[in-house]
Design a protein around this motif. Structure first.
Motif, PDB file in Angstrom:
ATOM      1  N   GLN A  75       0.890   3.927  -2.986  1.00 24.85           N
ATOM      2  CA  GLN A  75       0.381   5.265  -2.668  1.00 24.85           C
ATOM      3  C   GLN A  75       1.411   6.329  -3.011  1.00 24.85           C
ATOM      4  OE1 GLN A  75       1.419   6.914   0.774  1.00 24.85           O
ATOM      5  NE2 GLN A  75       0.767   8.732  -0.312  1.00 24.85           N
ATOM      6  N   ARG A 133     -10.939   1.789  -3.021  1.00 28.49           N
ATOM      7  CA  ARG A 133     -12.314   1.401  -2.675  1.00 28.49           C
ATOM      8  C   ARG A 133     -13.236   1.539  -3.882  1.00 28.49           C
ATOM      9  NH1 ARG A 133     -11.838   4.398   2.814  1.00 28.49           N
ATOM     10  NH2 ARG A 133     -11.154   2.700   4.138  1.00 28.49           N
ATOM     11  N   LEU A 177       0.817  -1.213   0.000  1.00 28.99           N
ATOM     12  CA  LEU A 177       0.000   0.000   0.000  1.00 28.99           C
ATOM     13  C   LEU A 177       0.850   1.261   0.000  1.00 28.99           C
ATOM     14  CD1 LEU A 177      -2.801   1.299   0.137  1.00 28.99           C
ATOM     15  CD2 LEU A 177      -2.674   1.085   2.632  1.00 28.99           C
ATOM     16  N   ILE A 201      -8.551  -4.462   0.189  1.00 24.64           N
ATOM     17  CA  ILE A 201      -7.402  -3.965   0.970  1.00 24.64           C
ATOM     18  C   ILE A 201      -7.293  -4.813   2.217  1.00 24.64           C
ATOM     19  CG2 ILE A 201      -6.393  -1.997   2.139  1.00 24.64           C
ATOM     20  CD1 ILE A 201      -8.234  -0.224   0.381  1.00 24.64           C
ATOM     21  N   VAL A 217      -6.482   5.387  -0.931  1.00 28.61           N
ATOM     22  CA  VAL A 217      -7.366   4.342  -0.400  1.00 28.61           C
ATOM     23  C   VAL A 217      -8.776   4.526  -0.957  1.00 28.61           C
ATOM     24  CG1 VAL A 217      -8.467   3.458   1.709  1.00 28.61           C
ATOM     25  CG2 VAL A 217      -5.993   3.846   1.651  1.00 28.61           C
TER      26      VAL A 217
END
Length: 74
Positions: A52, A67, A48, A73, A63
């Motif tokens: 990111q 989604r 992650l 996740i 995030v």
């Protein structure tokens, strides 16, 4: 020790397959190239923080993209 490593590798493979299968690929392919690449990186590696950072987005924003892309996740 090798049994533990084998189990961890199997778990990671299962998670990767789940992320691939559940993802909304139409949404992912509509993203700007840098963000799309970061989402695909996350799907493939589960990392992650790296994904990111490569996206150029803040953590919360990235995030949110995951989604919306229906990426699982863990």
């Amino acid at each position: 020790m090798s049994d533990v490593i084998r189990e961890l590798e199997e778990r990671e493979r299962e998670l990767r397959e789940m992320r691939r299968r559940e993802a909304d690929w139409d949404f992912i392919n509509s993203l700007p190239p840098r963000i799309r690449s970061a989402v695909v990186l996350f799907i493939e590696t589960g990392d992650l923080r790296l994904a990111q950072r490569l996206s150029g987005l803040g953590l919360e924003d990235f995030v949110d993209i995951l989604r919306r892309a229906r990426v699982w996740i863990t």
